[in-house]
Design a protein around this motif. Structure first.
Motif, PDB file in Angstrom:
ATOM      1  N   LEU A 566       0.827  -1.213   0.000  1.00 54.45           N
ATOM      2  CA  LEU A 566       0.000   0.000   0.000  1.00 54.45           C
ATOM      3  C   LEU A 566       0.860   1.262   0.000  1.00 54.45           C
ATOM      4  O   LEU A 566       0.648   2.174  -0.814  1.00 54.45           O
ATOM      5  CB  LEU A 566      -0.927   0.000   1.218  1.00 54.45           C
ATOM      6  CG  LEU A 566      -1.782   1.261   1.395  1.00 54.45           C
ATOM      7  CD1 LEU A 566      -2.718   1.437   0.211  1.00 54.45           C
ATOM      8  CD2 LEU A 566      -2.548   1.214   2.703  1.00 54.45           C
ATOM      9  N   LEU A 567       1.835   1.347   0.908  1.00 52.80           N
ATOM     10  CA  LEU A 567       2.630   2.566   1.014  1.00 52.80           C
ATOM     11  C   LEU A 567       3.462   2.804  -0.247  1.00 52.80           C
ATOM     12  O   LEU A 567       3.567   3.938  -0.729  1.00 52.80           O
ATOM     13  CB  LEU A 567       3.537   2.493   2.246  1.00 52.80           C
ATOM     14  CG  LEU A 567       2.820   2.505   3.603  1.00 52.80           C
ATOM     15  CD1 LEU A 567       3.829   2.420   4.737  1.00 52.80           C
ATOM     16  CD2 LEU A 567       1.960   3.756   3.758  1.00 52.80           C
ATOM     17  N   SER A 568       4.066   1.744  -0.783  1.00 53.52           N
ATOM     18  CA  SER A 568       4.854   1.920  -2.000  1.00 53.52           C
ATOM     19  C   SER A 568       3.959   2.339  -3.161  1.00 53.52           C
ATOM     20  O   SER A 568       4.360   3.139  -4.015  1.00 53.52           O
ATOM     21  CB  SER A 568       5.619   0.638  -2.338  1.00 53.52           C
ATOM     22  OG  SER A 568       4.738  -0.438  -2.583  1.00 53.52           O
ATOM     23  N   PHE A 569       2.738   1.823  -3.207  1.00 55.56           N
ATOM     24  CA  PHE A 569       1.808   2.222  -4.265  1.00 55.56           C
ATOM     25  C   PHE A 569       1.487   3.709  -4.172  1.00 55.56           C
ATOM     26  O   PHE A 569       1.566   4.439  -5.170  1.00 55.56           O
ATOM     27  CB  PHE A 569       0.521   1.401  -4.173  1.00 55.56           C
ATOM     28  CG  PHE A 569      -0.519   1.789  -5.190  1.00 55.56           C
ATOM     29  CD1 PHE A 569      -0.484   1.254  -6.461  1.00 55.56           C
ATOM     30  CD2 PHE A 569      -1.510   2.709  -4.879  1.00 55.56           C
ATOM     31  CE1 PHE A 569      -1.425   1.624  -7.413  1.00 55.56           C
ATOM     32  CE2 PHE A 569      -2.452   3.084  -5.826  1.00 55.56           C
ATOM     33  CZ  PHE A 569      -2.409   2.541  -7.096  1.00 55.56           C
ATOM     34  N   VAL A 570       1.122   4.160  -2.981  1.00 53.12           N
ATOM     35  CA  VAL A 570       0.749   5.570  -2.811  1.00 53.12           C
ATOM     36  C   VAL A 570       1.905   6.480  -3.195  1.00 53.12           C
ATOM     37  O   VAL A 570       1.736   7.458  -3.947  1.00 53.12           O
ATOM     38  CB  VAL A 570       0.305   5.835  -1.361  1.00 53.12           C
ATOM     39  CG1 VAL A 570       0.128   7.331  -1.119  1.00 53.12           C
ATOM     40  CG2 VAL A 570      -0.993   5.102  -1.052  1.00 53.12           C
ATOM     41  N   PHE A 571       3.112   6.163  -2.716  1.00 51.77           N
ATOM     42  CA  PHE A 571       4.259   7.028  -2.995  1.00 51.77           C
ATOM     43  C   PHE A 571       4.660   6.969  -4.462  1.00 51.77           C
ATOM     44  O   PHE A 571       4.954   8.014  -5.079  1.00 51.77           O
ATOM     45  CB  PHE A 571       5.437   6.654  -2.105  1.00 51.77           C
ATOM     46  CG  PHE A 571       5.295   7.129  -0.690  1.00 51.77           C
ATOM     47  CD1 PHE A 571       5.284   8.470  -0.397  1.00 51.77           C
ATOM     48  CD2 PHE A 571       5.165   6.228   0.351  1.00 51.77           C
ATOM     49  CE1 PHE A 571       5.145   8.920   0.912  1.00 51.77           C
ATOM     50  CE2 PHE A 571       5.019   6.658   1.659  1.00 51.77           C
ATOM     51  CZ  PHE A 571       5.010   8.012   1.942  1.00 51.77           C
ATOM     52  N   LEU A 572       4.688   5.786  -5.057  1.00 54.08           N
ATOM     53  CA  LEU A 572       5.132   5.685  -6.447  1.00 54.08           C
ATOM     54  C   LEU A 572       4.121   6.295  -7.408  1.00 54.08           C
ATOM     55  O   LEU A 572       4.505   6.925  -8.401  1.00 54.08           O
ATOM     56  CB  LEU A 572       5.390   4.223  -6.808  1.00 54.08           C
ATOM     57  CG  LEU A 572       6.729   3.665  -6.335  1.00 54.08           C
ATOM     58  CD1 LEU A 572       6.870   2.199  -6.702  1.00 54.08           C
ATOM     59  CD2 LEU A 572       7.891   4.463  -6.930  1.00 54.08           C
ATOM     60  N   VAL A 573       2.840   6.115  -7.134  1.00 52.67           N
ATOM     61  CA  VAL A 573       1.841   6.725  -8.009  1.00 52.67           C
ATOM     62  C   VAL A 573       1.881   8.250  -7.881  1.00 52.67           C
ATOM     63  O   VAL A 573       1.950   8.977  -8.878  1.00 52.67           O
ATOM     64  CB  VAL A 573       0.429   6.191  -7.684  1.00 52.67           C
ATOM     65  CG1 VAL A 573      -0.637   7.020  -8.400  1.00 52.67           C
ATOM     66  CG2 VAL A 573       0.311   4.731  -8.101  1.00 52.67           C
ATOM     67  N   ALA A 574       1.857   8.744  -6.646  1.00 56.76           N
ATOM     68  CA  ALA A 574       1.835  10.192  -6.439  1.00 56.76           C
ATOM     69  C   ALA A 574       3.117  10.861  -6.926  1.00 56.76           C
ATOM     70  O   ALA A 574       3.082  11.874  -7.633  1.00 56.76           O
ATOM     71  CB  ALA A 574       1.609  10.497  -4.961  1.00 56.76           C
ATOM     72  N   LEU A 575       4.278  10.283  -6.568  1.00 59.35           N
ATOM     73  CA  LEU A 575       5.552  10.887  -6.953  1.00 59.35           C
ATOM     74  C   LEU A 575       5.872  10.622  -8.413  1.00 59.35           C
ATOM     75  O   LEU A 575       6.453  11.465  -9.097  1.00 59.35           O
ATOM     76  CB  LEU A 575       6.673  10.343  -6.065  1.00 59.35           C
ATOM     77  CG  LEU A 575       6.574  10.708  -4.580  1.00 59.35           C
ATOM     78  CD1 LEU A 575       7.599   9.921  -3.775  1.00 59.35           C
ATOM     79  CD2 LEU A 575       6.780  12.198  -4.374  1.00 59.35           C
ATOM     80  N   GLY A 576       5.522   9.427  -8.906  1.00 58.56           N
ATOM     81  CA  GLY A 576       5.828   9.097 -10.292  1.00 58.56           C
ATOM     82  C   GLY A 576       5.070   9.962 -11.278  1.00 58.56           C
ATOM     83  O   GLY A 576       5.595  10.321 -12.340  1.00 58.56           O
ATOM     84  N   VAL A 577       3.846  10.317 -10.957  1.00 56.29           N
ATOM     85  CA  VAL A 577       3.059  11.167 -11.853  1.00 56.29           C
ATOM     86  C   VAL A 577       3.696  12.548 -11.974  1.00 56.29           C
ATOM     87  O   VAL A 577       3.492  13.247 -12.976  1.00 56.29           O
ATOM     88  CB  VAL A 577       1.599  11.248 -11.349  1.00 56.29           C
ATOM     89  CG1 VAL A 577       0.832  12.350 -12.055  1.00 56.29           C
ATOM     90  CG2 VAL A 577       0.896   9.917 -11.577  1.00 56.29           C
ATOM     91  N   ASP A 578       4.487  12.945 -10.970  1.00 55.13           N
ATOM     92  CA  ASP A 578       5.185  14.237 -11.033  1.00 55.13           C
ATOM     93  C   ASP A 578       5.909  14.416 -12.359  1.00 55.13           C
ATOM     94  O   ASP A 578       5.778  15.438 -13.036  1.00 55.13           O
ATOM     95  CB  ASP A 578       6.231  14.331  -9.915  1.00 55.13           C
ATOM     96  CG  ASP A 578       5.617  14.774  -8.612  1.00 55.13           C
ATOM     97  OD1 ASP A 578       4.388  14.797  -8.530  1.00 55.13           O
ATOM     98  OD2 ASP A 578       6.376  15.077  -7.688  1.00 55.13           O
ATOM     99  N   TYR A 579       6.722  13.416 -12.701  1.00 57.60           N
ATOM    100  CA  TYR A 579       7.552  13.539 -13.890  1.00 57.60           C
ATOM    101  C   TYR A 579       6.701  13.507 -15.150  1.00 57.60           C
ATOM    102  O   TYR A 579       7.026  14.147 -16.149  1.00 57.60           O
ATOM    103  CB  TYR A 579       8.604  12.431 -13.904  1.00 57.60           C
ATOM    104  CG  TYR A 579       9.421  12.413 -12.644  1.00 57.60           C
ATOM    105  CD1 TYR A 579       9.912  13.599 -12.107  1.00 57.60           C
ATOM    106  CD2 TYR A 579       9.670  11.236 -11.960  1.00 57.60           C
ATOM    107  CE1 TYR A 579      10.635  13.604 -10.934  1.00 57.60           C
ATOM    108  CE2 TYR A 579      10.396  11.227 -10.785  1.00 57.60           C
ATOM    109  CZ  TYR A 579      10.880  12.417 -10.270  1.00 57.60           C
ATOM    110  OH  TYR A 579      11.586  12.417  -9.109  1.00 57.60           O
TER     111      TYR A 579
END
Length: 691
Positions: A566-579
């Protein structure tokens, strides 16, 4: 002339005003920031599911006479078998511990069948809910229970394990901050190639981190937001990682505008207008994703949402106000020796991203298919992830409490050594006790404290702790004891696993929907946001798969933290969309300026590729700092996010998203106005600006 002089004075005054306001804000936040460590709590109740049995047990135990009990097990062991002198030493030490501290009940020694080990379960309500007092009690017991001459003595149990975990968390703050700052400083020096420029975003990030600590303390006092060692550490990582990303984008655009515009103030205004919407959308996406954790039932996950959001928003505020003010005051000379002169053009060169864009532009469908196959193959590694992480496997180095648990597991394979706590209504205590003793898998049960209408019963299972047999016993007790609560360390692990599974089903769709809506609003399109969301989900699966390939075979981890998915999903989706936002926003800007879609995609990659790569390296490095921490859950989380960010930066953004945009052409902006505009003639592209 008067109007011109007024405008010049305003330009000079605004940066100083912003700097003064920040000094005032930091001065106001200072008394609160210094108190954040005082409200940090790492008790079991701060991590447990809000509605689970184990949480109710912990809450009711706090209200029993003496408050929360600190449970320990003093373990005496000799490989060749305990001697009469060893047993006498053990009895004497336990008597002295009982005399010095307020114990609940009289400790009774339990010998192992092979005669090598003698354990004394002890518990005390002396510390209550005070974590410092609990740690003092555990350390005092350890000082009084000493071995020697071949006799080994360890103090384990739930209280000792909590003390060891607390000491680890308390030791994280300083090293985590210094290591993160050091890593960011090194990367900024390499990226900017300037002896001065790197200091500015790093100092601003430090101020943002200090402000976030004060705001986090205010949330705790005003709204009861829980603060744990894990959530405060992640907050610091986000401030430096996300904040530096925003700084890289702003500084790159500012350098570009300085070649076009003479006055630094005007160049900064243009830079903020150009990249401000992307930065705002980026931070909004991260904040929205993190706030979705409020829907989680797990206390640790729910508390991380507001603190992570505070970190991102403080970083955003600092990078869009304080950083521009300082850069304007310092002028062009801050870029020395690579000073962007007014009217100059950057040196033309064929960069790595030019080559990447060319390959993606020539064979977009081939690149897409190859990338999808690669990510899918990596995601298969998820099947190799180890099972749920046990308490004793949560440390990268073995503390005393874990050594005690391992000794007990070997010496008492036929029985439980870790109590299961049952809380039952006081008027049904006798009936509940009898029912517990009749339950299959129960070795013994003993009535404990009574108060506030509840009675505590301590149960030992016949099976070892956190084994399949003990799990079956806990589930049997919960099914059988209507109106009672079953908790304790092993029950907590069951609840953590079950609640994380529930939270994934609830939080993941909310995160995807909120991120998608923000992207639709920013890009005025439906297709482009769907591409970005699909890409980050694929990256998450691949990063977890790589974790499955290395956690057990390479790192030697015995399990996976239940909250990792769950935590890796939230961070990777939120931060990954940045780029993706940085890339797509620039692509849309090029299209609005008249560029043909395929040309706009390749130009956006070439002009933002260096910034995205630099930002990705910084963000990955900041999360990689967690892999040096002494807790397995932090190591696993840091590794998966760092790997995911690198995949996103150098594969998904540069190849897959660009290839999809080239292949779809104007359809990528459907149903927005850009999708219906006629194809313009190819125009001459602007030279890319180096990072």
């Amino acid at each position: 002339m008067g109007a011109v002089r007024t405008a010049v004075r305003r330009r000079r005054a605004v940066p100083w005003l912003v700097l003064g306001l920040w000094i005032a804000v930091l001065a106001l936040a200072s008394p609160f920031a210094s108190k954040l460590a005082d409200v940090q709590r790492d008790r079991a109740i701060d991590y447990l599911p809000a509605s689970a049995d184990s949480t109710q047990v912990a809450k009711i135990q706090d209200r029993l006479p003496g408050g929360e009990a600190t449970e320990m097990v003093v373990v005496y062991h000799r490989d060749g078998g305990l001697t009469a002198a060893d047993k006498a030493t053990a009895a004497d030490q336990i008597d002295r511990i009982a005399s010095a501290h307020k114990l609940t009940g009289e400790p009774q020694g339990i010998p192992s069948r092979d005669g090598t080990t003698l354990m004394y379960p002890v518990a005390s309500t002396e510390p209550g809910q005070d974590e410092e007092a609990r740690d003092e009690l555990v350390n005092a017991v350890r000082d009084m229970a000493k071995g020697g001459d071949g006799l080994g003595v360890d103090v384990g149990g739930e209280g000792a394990l909590a003390t060891d975990a607390s000491e680890v968390y308390n030791s994280l703050d300083g090293p985590l901050l210094y290591t993160t700052a050091g890593v960011v400083a090194l990367l900024l020096i390499l990226i900017y190639r300037s002896p001065f420029l790197w200091l500015v975003p790093l100092a601003v990030a430090g101020m943002a981190d200090y402000l976030s600590m004060g705001v986090a303390y205010g949330l705790n006092q005003g709204f009861g937001t829980s603060v744990s060692g894990q959530s405060s550490g992640i907050m610091t990582i986000l401030v430096f990682g996300a904040g530096t990303d925003y700084a890289l984008l702003l500084v790159s655009r500012y350098r570009e505008e300085l070649r076009r515009i003479e006055r630094p103030y005007d160049a900064m205004v243009a830079a903020l207008k150009g990249c401000g919407p992307a930065v705002l959308a980026s931070s909004g996406t991260v904040a929205a994703g993190l706030l979705c954790l409020l829907a989680a039932d797990l206390n640790s996950s729910r508390g991380m949402g507001p603190l992570g959001t505070v970190g991102v928003l403080c970083a955003l505020a600092a990078m869009l106000t304080l950083l521009p003010a300082i850069l304007v005051l310092l002028g062009r000379r801050v870029f020395w020796p690579l000073v962007p002169r007014f009217g100059s053009t950057p040196k033309a060169r064929r960069s790595l991203f030019t080559a990447m864009g060319s390959s993606a532009g020539r064979r977009p469908l081939t690149v897409l298919a190859g990338g999808a196959v690669l990510l899918g193959a990596l995601a298969l590694g998820v099947l190799n992830l180890p099972g749920s992480l046990k308490q004793e496997d949560s440390f990268t180095s073995k503390p005393d409490a874990v050594a005690a648990m391992e000794t007990l597991a070997k010496a008492y394979p036929e029985r439980g050594t870790q109590p299961i706590s049952v809380i039952t209504p006081e008027d049904r205590a006798a009936e509940t006790l009898a029912s517990i003793r009749e339950t299959r898998g129960v070795d013994s049960a003993q009535k404990g404290r009574t108060g506030d209408g509840w009675t505590e019963i301590s149960v030992l299972a016949a099976a070892p702790p956190q084994s399949t047999g003990e799990t079956a016993t806990i589930e049997a007790l919960r099914d059988k004891l209507d109106g009672s609560y079953v908790g304790g360390p092993s029950a907590e692990q069951i609840d953590l696993k079950d609640t994380n599974a529930r939270d994934r089903l609830v939080v993941v769709p909310i995160v995807l929907l909120s991120v998608l809506l923000i992207l639709v609003a920013l890009l005025r399109s439906l297709v482009a946001p769907l591409i970005l969301v699909a890409a980050v989900v694929a990256v998450w699966g691949a990063a977890l798969g790589i974790g499955g390939l290395v956690f057990g075979p390479l790192f030697g981890f015995e399990g996976t933290d239940p909250g990792l998915g769950l935590l890796s999903f939230v961070f990777l989706v939120a931060l990954g969309v940045d780029y993706g936002i940085f890339l797509m926003h620039r692509m849309r800007e090029e299209c609005l300026n008249g560029a043909e879609p395929a040309t706009a995609a390749l130009t956006a990659l070439r002009t933002t590729g260096g910034v995205i790569a630099s930002a990705g390296l910084v963000l990955a490095a900041t999360f990689a700092v967690l892999t040096n921490m002494p807790l397995v859950p932090l190591v696993e989380l840091g590794f998966v996010i760092a790997v995911g960010v690198l995949l996103d930066t150098f594969l998904v953004r540069t190849y897959l998203v660009t290839s999809a945009s080239v292949a779809l052409r104007r359809k990528v902006w459907w149903p927005g106005g850009l999708s219906r505009a006629p194809e313009p003639p190819v125009r001459r592209e602007r030279q890319p600006e180096p990072v």
